[in-house]
Structure formats: structure tokens, C-alpha cells
Design an enzyme around this catalytic site. Structure first.
Site, short mmCIF file in Angstrom:
data_model
loop_
_atom_site.label_atom_id
_atom_site.label_comp_id
_atom_site.label_asym_id
_atom_site.label_seq_id
_atom_site.Cartn_x
_atom_site.Cartn_y
_atom_site.Cartn_z
N GLU A 135 99.99 -13.17 -0.91
CA GLU A 135 99.72 -14.53 -1.39
C GLU A 135 99.26 -14.50 -2.85
OE1 GLU A 135 98.40 -13.12 1.31
OE2 GLU A 135 98.25 -14.51 3.00
N GLU A 157 85.26 -11.24 10.54
CA GLU A 157 86.05 -10.09 10.08
C GLU A 157 85.22 -8.81 10.19
OE1 GLU A 157 87.73 -9.42 5.88
OE2 GLU A 157 89.45 -10.27 6.95
N LYS A 202 100.51 -8.77 8.80
CA LYS A 202 101.11 -8.63 7.45
C LYS A 202 102.45 -7.90 7.55
CE LYS A 202 96.65 -8.46 5.03
NZ LYS A 202 95.72 -7.62 4.22
N LYS A 232 91.31 -7.01 -4.49
CA LYS A 232 90.77 -5.65 -4.44
C LYS A 232 91.90 -4.63 -4.29
CE LYS A 232 87.90 -2.60 -1.64
NZ LYS A 232 87.08 -2.45 -0.43
N HIS A 257 79.29 -37.13 14.14
CA HIS A 257 80.26 -38.19 14.49
C HIS A 257 81.57 -37.57 14.93
CE1 HIS A 257 77.46 -41.08 12.70
NE2 HIS A 257 77.22 -40.10 11.83
N GLY A 280 85.87 -6.41 1.04
CA GLY A 280 86.34 -7.68 0.49
C GLY A 280 85.40 -8.83 0.80
N ARG A 281 84.92 -8.90 2.05
CA ARG A 281 84.06 -10.01 2.45
C ARG A 281 82.63 -9.87 1.95
NH1 ARG A 281 86.08 -7.08 6.32
NH2 ARG A 281 84.77 -5.80 7.71
O1 F6P Z 1 93.62 -9.29 4.93
C1 F6P Z 1 92.22 -9.36 4.95
C2 F6P Z 1 91.70 -9.05 3.56
O2 F6P Z 1 91.93 -7.71 3.23
C3 F6P Z 1 90.24 -9.38 3.41
O3 F6P Z 1 89.42 -8.39 3.95
C4 F6P Z 1 90.16 -9.51 1.92
O4 F6P Z 1 88.98 -10.17 1.52
C5 F6P Z 1 91.42 -10.33 1.64
O5 F6P Z 1 92.37 -9.85 2.60
C6 F6P Z 1 91.96 -10.20 0.23
O6 F6P Z 1 92.22 -8.84 -0.03
P1 F6P Z 1 92.44 -8.39 -1.57
O7 F6P Z 1 91.17 -8.68 -2.30
O8 F6P Z 1 92.75 -6.93 -1.50
O9 F6P Z 1 93.59 -9.20 -2.11
#
Ligand code: F6P
Length: 543
Positions: free
Chosen positions: A212, A353, A509, A206, A384, A267-268
Site C-alpha cells: 500500500e 497485533e 499478503k 519500516k 447512542h 512497527g506498532r
Molecule cells: O503487516 C503488518 C505490519 O507489518 C505492521 O506490523 C506494520 O506496522 C505495518 O504492517 C506497516 O509496516 P511497514 O512500516 O514495514 O510498512
């Protein structure tokens, strides 16, 4: 401003909690033959049995009074209306617009966003058709057989977990692989088995700033070029989903290959947007749309059902009951269905979150508990492993059991065994085993031992909800995810917190980038705390 803990509804619930502390659900079930029927509700294909909770009519009424006192219904309506309820980011919260199948507009800053939502959905549908039909080919003229979806958090969990959950609906001929972690072995493993000529890299971010995802996409680009692809071939093999079109084009993604998303979708909460493209590619667009329709059905239920029949309100209020009046600090999700094994992890981000917050909308630190730890795994595996603690430990852990009554490829005796375990676990948690029962069992086996009986007794009175559905089809899964989204909303509204920002993830971050500089340039001095300095030094010595 009256503190929540000093309000009438809260104080009433505190008194009710004190009164039910000494009562046992065993006795309530014995006294009320119709208890299960009274405390069950069904909507959108989901049956909720919430009778194995430490509630009676007075408690339930007290919980609904708390929701009314906290204006949860008005807050809900404000969300659907596009009010700027995410006030720390000055944003509306409108993931519900992405599954709006009414002919009603949805206004953000006075503008109807539905035309652009529908245009994006049409673009998604066209891509899925072109890939599935073989019309979209790679640079050597071969069809696309594999999609590598790169993303993390909300740009990964939804697509991966929902595709996995709906495996019986996968489209033949296309495989979707997911990469999230920046640990290079993940993307290396996935790419090692791919033919670059028949692979589409779909990067989802987003913000288009997530370290990453950017690094994994760079690695995928290097791989593609090393395998024989050229820069101009990138356009056929790389696509992106982002709200940051500028950054995505600067990264080298052709603008026509970018699927937009909007800042009023968190995002979530974004699997309903083009972030859900991997799901549509895995299942076909019609199945993906069925998920949207299931979520829409739950939205309508949440908006219109009276509190007493409203699944999100009931689940949200029951969660608050244990968190705020019984000291529960976690909630366990137990899907008794192998394909739903990832579902707890999805709800983990959604809930933690959203409601892992301490400051209220009045900018004061809350003097009451807020979001719980969400965890869990597929049943029967947990039986288990961690179920021991839930049955006999010192902490209260409310549980949600989930079971499809039918599964497409699990004949008896497997499925009946799965169901019997699911039902037995909630029964055992509720009933427990009295000391007398334990003693009698030992006596009957000729091994009377009062000391051992102490260890075999189980308190019971452990609360759980059981959610049943005919089968886990796309519509039902969409409704189930929306149910938990709205449960989280109800709790955040009760606690007066902003469930829609996530400032807590920013500090790590920033520090991560500062440390990365020291790991990549060993000549730089480390001025961190002694622990971080020593960790950096050890890494430097080894690499
Ligand atoms: O760092 C948390 C977060 O912003 C989440 O809220 C989000 O889903 C995820 O990292 C990935 O963010 P993006 O879609 O901007 O890469």
C-alpha cells in the site's frame, strides 16, 4: 511443562472467580465507603479509578500472585535490558530506548544504540526547524505548507492519531495530511487539494516492502512530476523513514532524506522513532519531545513502582481477570474527548497485533484465552449506539473510560455535560437497575407492568476503569500510550506468548499478490478455490 491453567496462582483465581460470581459491586460499595479510595492509583499525571471492578483484596492479591508466578517483573527487566525476547525474529524489543532520557547506555548485541538514536532525533529536529522556519523551500522557492505522510499500520496510526489528539498544540502554518489505504481515492483526494510546489511527501515504511505504501508513494511521485516537478526536484519534496535504507535509495529517495529506524523497534511501537516525524512536524519538536518524556516517565514507573501501585500491572491483570476467568472476549475503550476519537484504533493494533497469538513461548498451543478484541469510539457517541449491548447484552465487555478534566476550547455547559455522561456511564454499568426498582418506577408513573419491568431491569455489575488526567498535553499522552504498551506487555508475559512478532499478517499478503496477478492479467487461469475464482471472475467482468 505445567500448563498455566494447572498452576497454583491460576487455580486460586479460578476459585476466587467462582466465589465473586454471585456478589454484586453495588453491595461492595455500600459496605465499603472507602472502596474508591482503596482501589485508585495515580502516576505520571494519570489517575486510575479501578474500584468499579469485580475485585476485592483477595482477588487483587491473587492477581499479583499470578504476575509473580509468571515472572512478569523479570520478563519486564529483560525487555529493558535488550534481551532477545522477540525470539521468533531473534530481535530485542527496545522501543523504550527511543525515549531514554537517562544517561545510561542501551546495548543491542553489546553496542550502545543511544548515539544513533540521538543522531536521528537531531536530524528530525533539524528538519522540523527548517520546515517551520521556511528555510527548507520547494524547487520553485516557495515554503512548504503541507506534508503528506504516507504509511499504514504502525507507520500511520501513531502519527495520525497522536497528531489528531494534540490538535490544540498544532504549529501554525503547516498542515499534515495522512494517507494509508491502497484504495486510490484516498491519495487522490489528498493530492487534489495540494500545491506540489509547497508539499513534502513523507513516506514511512519500516520494511519498505508494504504494497500500500509503495503504491501510494509511486502515485504521489507521478502526481509531482505531472504537476511540473522534475526528477532532480524529488530530493526537495520526498523523504522517507525506514530501516531498509537500500530499498529506499533504490526507490529514488535521496539517502540524506532517509531517517533510519531499527529492527528492535516493532512497527506498532514505532511512533517514538522517526515514524513520529509527522507528529513533530504537526506539533513542533519540543511538543513531540514532551511526548517522549511522558513515555519515559511511565517507563520508570513501570520499572520501579511496587505491583500494588503499578498502573500497567493493574490494568494488565484486571484485563486477564475478565478474559481468563469471566470469558470476556473484548475490551472497549471510551475516550470522552473528541480529539481522542482515534485512540481506540491505535490501541487496537497495539494490543491485537501483539497478543492475538495462540502459541506459547514453549511452542505449545495455549489452553487458555489470550488477546481480546479491542474496540471503541469517542464518548458520548457510543451511548447512542453500542452502549445498549454493554448495559443489557449477554456478553461481558469491560470498559476503559478516559476524560481530560480540562479541555482548551470547550466551555461549559459542554464540558460538564461530557464529564457527567462519562461518570454516569460507569456508574450505571456498575449499579444497574434491579427488577424491583424498575417495577417501582413503572408503578410511580401509574403504568405498573411487571412484564415491561423485566425489559427495563439492568443487571449492572459491569466492570470499568476510569482514567482521568488534568488535560491531554503531549507529556500526558506519551505516558498514556506507554501505559497501554506496558499493559499489553504484562498480559503477554502472563500468557507466555511472544507479543512482538506478527506472523499472522503474512499469509494474506502472499495470497493478495497471487490474486493481484490474476486481476491484472485476465489471460491467466485461476486455480484458486471456487469462491476466490468466482470473485476474481466477477471483478474481471466489471473492469
Ligand atoms: O503487516 C503488518 C505490519 O507489518 C505492521 O506490523 C506494520 O506496522 C505495518 O504492517 C506497516 O509496516 P511497514 O512500516 O514495514 O510498512
Amino acid at each position: 511443562m505445567t500448563l498455566l491453567s494447572a498452576t497454583p496462582a491460576w487455580k486460586n483465581l479460578q476459585q476466587l472467580a467462582d466465589s465473586v460470581q454471585s456478589q454484586h459491586m453495588r453491595d461492595w460499595f455500600a459496605a465499603e465507603p472507602a472502596r474508591a479510595e482503596k482501589f485508585s492509583v495515580e502516576s505520571c499525571g494519570i489517575f486510575l479509578d479501578y474500584s468499579k471492578n469485580r475485585i476485592n483484596d483477595a482477588v487483587l492479591q491473587g492477581l499479583f500472585d499470578l504476575a509473580k508466578q509468571q515472572n512478569v517483573e523479570a520478563k519486564r527487566d529483560a525487555m529493558f535490558a535488550g534481551d532477545t525476547i522477540n525470539f521468533t525474529e531473534q530481535r530485542a524489543v527496545l522501543h523504550t530506548a527511543l525515549r531514554n532520557f537517562s544517561d545510561q547506555p542501551v546495548l543491542v548485541d553489546g553496542k550502545d544504540v543511544m548515539p544513533e538514536v540521538r543522531a536521528c532525533q537531531q536530524k528530525m529536529q533539524q528538519l522540523v526547524h527548517k520546515i517551520h522556519s521556511g528555510e527548507h523551500k520547494g524547487y520553485t522557492g516557495k515554503t512548504i505548507t503541507d506534508v503528506v505522510a504516507i504509511g499504514i499500520g504502525g507507520s500511520f496510526l501513531g502519527p495520525k492519531i497522536m497528531s489528531e489528539a494534540l490538535k490544540p498544540y498544532w504549529h501554525k502554518g503547516i498542515k499534515v495530511h495522512f494517507v494509508a489505504n491502497v484504495d486510490g481515492c484516498h491519495i487522490a483526494d489528498v493530492l487534489a487539494e495540494r500545491d506540489h510546489q509547497q508539499t513534502l511527501i513523507l513516506m514511512s515504511s519500516k520494511s519498505f516492502t508494504t504494497q500500500e505504501t509503495l503504491q501510494n508513494t509511486l502515485t504521489a511521485k507521478d502526481w509531482f512530476l505531472d504537476q511540473g516537478g522534475s526528477q532532480q526536484d524529488i530530493a526537495l519534496h520526498f523523504m522517507a523513514v525506514s530501516s531498509n535504507i537500500k530499498a529506499a535509495t533504490e526507490f529514488g529517495i535521496a539517502e540524506d532524506n532517509i531517517f533510519p529506524m531499527w529492527d528492535w523497534v516493532g512497527g506498532r511501537y514505532s511512533l517514538w522513532s522517526a515514524i513520529g516525524l509527522p507528529i513533530a512536524l504537526a506539533l513542533g519538536y519540543d511538543n513531540y519531545q514532551a511526548m517522549l518524556k511522558g513515555a519515559y516517565a511511565m517507563d520508570e514507573h513501570f520499572k520501579t513502582a511496587p505491583l500494588e501501585q503499578n498502573l500497567p500491572f493493574i490494568l494488565g491483570l484486571l484485563g486477564s481477570w475478565y478474559i481468563n476467568f469471566f470469558g470476556a472476549q473484548s475490551h472497549v475503550l471510551l475516550p470522552y474527548y473528541h480529539y481522542m476519537r482515534g485512540f481506540p484504533a491505535y490501541i487496537q493494533q497495539l494490543d491485537m497485533e501483539s497478543n492475538g497469538k495462540s502459541v506459547t513461548t514453549s511452542n505449545e498451543v495455549a489452553d487458555y484465552a489470550t488477546g481480546p478484541v479491542i474496540w471503541g469510539s469517542e464518548g458520548t457517541n457510543g451511548q447512542h449506539s453500542f452502549h445498549q449491548l454493554i448495559h443489557q447484552g449477554q456478553v461481558l465487555i469491560p470498559a476503559d473510560f478516559m476524560l481530560p478534566l480540562k479541555v482548551p476550547n470547550s466551555a461549559d455547559p459542554h464540558h460538564a455535560m461530557l464529564a457527567s455522561n462519562c461518570f454516569a456511564q460507569s456508574q450505571a454499568l456498575m449499579q444497574g437497575k434491579t427488577l424491583e426498582q424498575a417495577q417501582q418506577e413503572l408503578q410511580a408513573s401509574g403504568k405498573a407492568d411487571d412484564a415491561l419491568a423485566q425489559h427495563k431491569a439492568m443487571a449492572g455489575n459491569k466492570p470499568s476503569n476510569t482514567l482521568l488526567f488534568e488535560q491531554l498535553d503531549p507529556h500526558t499522552l506519551g505516558a498514556l500510550v506507554a501505559l497501554y504498551e506496558h499493559k499489553v506487555f504484562v498480559q503477554g508475559a502472563i500468557w507466555d506468548i511472544n507479543s512482538f512478532d506478527q506472523w499472522g499478517v503474512e499469509l494474506g499478503k502472499v495470497m493478495g499478490n497471487q490474486i493481484l496477478d490474476k486481476l491484472q492479467d485476465k489471460t491467466q487461469d485461476c486455480e484458486f478455490d471456487s469462491s476466490t475464482n468466482s470473485l476474481v471472475e466477477r471483478f474481471r467482468r466489471t473492469n
